[in-house]
Design an enzyme around this catalytic site. Structure first.
Site, PDB file in Angstrom:
ATOM      1  N   ARG A 173      -5.734  -2.336   8.357  1.00 17.31           N
ATOM      2  CA  ARG A 173      -6.932  -3.085   7.952  1.00 17.31           C
ATOM      3  C   ARG A 173      -6.551  -4.173   6.958  1.00 17.31           C
ATOM      4  NH1 ARG A 173      -8.018   2.235   6.176  1.00 17.31           N
ATOM      5  NH2 ARG A 173      -7.225   2.513   4.070  1.00 17.31           N
ATOM      6  N   ASP A 221       0.832  -1.206   0.000  1.00 19.92           N
ATOM      7  CA  ASP A 221       0.000   0.000   0.000  1.00 19.92           C
ATOM      8  C   ASP A 221       0.868   1.258   0.000  1.00 19.92           C
ATOM      9  OD1 ASP A 221      -2.315   1.443   0.032  1.00 19.92           O
ATOM     10  OD2 ASP A 221      -2.728   1.150   2.154  1.00 19.92           O
ATOM     11  N   ASN A 244     -10.663  -2.639  -6.654  1.00 18.53           N
ATOM     12  CA  ASN A 244      -9.803  -1.675  -7.371  1.00 18.53           C
ATOM     13  C   ASN A 244     -10.341  -1.283  -8.749  1.00 18.53           C
ATOM     14  OD1 ASN A 244      -6.643  -2.898  -5.998  1.00 18.53           O
ATOM     15  ND2 ASN A 244      -7.890  -1.159  -5.373  1.00 18.53           N
ATOM     16  N   HIS A 285       3.228   3.415  -9.003  1.00 22.07           N
ATOM     17  CA  HIS A 285       3.055   1.991  -9.313  1.00 22.07           C
ATOM     18  C   HIS A 285       4.310   1.423  -9.973  1.00 22.07           C
ATOM     19  CE1 HIS A 285      -0.946   2.272  -7.894  1.00 22.07           C
ATOM     20  NE2 HIS A 285      -1.410   2.995  -8.894  1.00 22.07           N
TER      21      HIS A 285
END
Ligand code: FPP
Length: 259
Positions: A212, A38, A86, A55
């Site tokens: 999370r 992330d 996504n 990315h």
């Protein structure tokens, strides 16, 4: 898993002050490490770059983590690359990611060949663009006989969808008489998940500080140790991996019992 001690030493040279190869017990490494990569977007934005640059930098970090894991002799490394949620991202970002997955895989196939890495995919590949799907299938076929580390890439993956799919498969088997209800147990359920045949992750690493699970491996992570670092994924590297393993090795794992 076989480990080449000489290559290992050469890969982990010039350690930072707080961690080195000597900080981890190489005889008790987690068999399966899983990654939630992330922070690519925030890494890019904080540098005034386009998210796409994040990315691209994230792919480099994944390459380093794969190589470091191979050097250490980790059995299984899995990474969350694209979730079923996504698809909600802007179309140009989805397109870029799908293109990046395909080009990365083509480029890295020689690495998987050289390092004996076996590729598996977690997720529904049917919904992927044709080119990406074809490249993934080629990667699967070309590495199927490899006996070194297994690299699992979760693409169009969602844990709830995975479990619903498993439940449906088991229900169909009961309904057509090839299975009885009494045969449905945790092992039978696990066998219908994308991770069939793989040990459950022992260590989950999530970057960029979020606490999370984001619909990732909800069943498989039942007894997994979590390691969360504030580092954005593109900045994650070999020493961060050692930090995570060192933290894992300091945990007291009781699996619900007492020691
Ligand atoms: C999360 O950052 C990262 C992703 C959604 C993509 C991760 C993919 C790779 C690193 C490439 C994987 C390569 C192959 C071949 C499968 P984010 O965009 O959610 O960052 P943010 O939370 O800062 O916005």
């Amino acid at each position: 898993m076989q480990r080449d001690e000489e290559k290992l030493g050469r890969y982990f040279v010039n350690p930072p002050d707080d961690i080195s190869l000597a900080s981890v017990d190489l005889d008790h490494l987690p068999r399966h490490i899983s990654l939630i990569m992330d922070g690519n977007g925030r890494w890019a934005t904080s540098r005034g770059l386009d998210r796409s640059e994040g990315h691209v930098a994230g792919v480099k970090a994944l390459r380093e983590t794969i190589t470091a894991s191979v050097r250490l002799g980790i059995d299984v490394l899995t990474a969350y690359a694209f979730s079923t949620e996504n698809w909600r991202r802007p179309q140009h970002e989805v397109d870029l990611l799908m293109h990046l997955f395909a080009t990365t895989l083509v480029r890295e196939l020689p690495l998987f060949e050289r390092e004996n890495v076996r590729l598996v995919f977690l997720g529904d590949l049917e919904a992927l663009p044709r080119q990406t799907k074809e490249v993934f299938e080629e990667g699967l076929n070309e590495t199927a006989a490899h006996t070194g580390m297994t690299l699992g890439l979760a693409v169009n993956y969602g844990s709830r969808a995975e479990m619903v799919r498993a439940a449906r498969t088991l229900a169909a088997k009961v309904s057509d008489g090839t299975m009885s209800i009494d045969d449905i147990d945790a092992d039978a359920f696990s066998d219908e998940l994308y991770t069939t045949g793989l040990p459950d992750p022992e260590l989950l690493i999530r970057t960029s500080g979020e606490m999370r699970l984001s619909n990732y491996l909800l069943w498989q992570l039942a007894y997994t140790e979590f390691y969360v670092t504030d580092t954005y994924w593109p900045d994650f590297g070999r020493w961060d991996l050692l930090r995570a393993i060192s933290s894992f090795q300091s945990r007291d794992r009781r699996f619900g019992g007492v020691k």
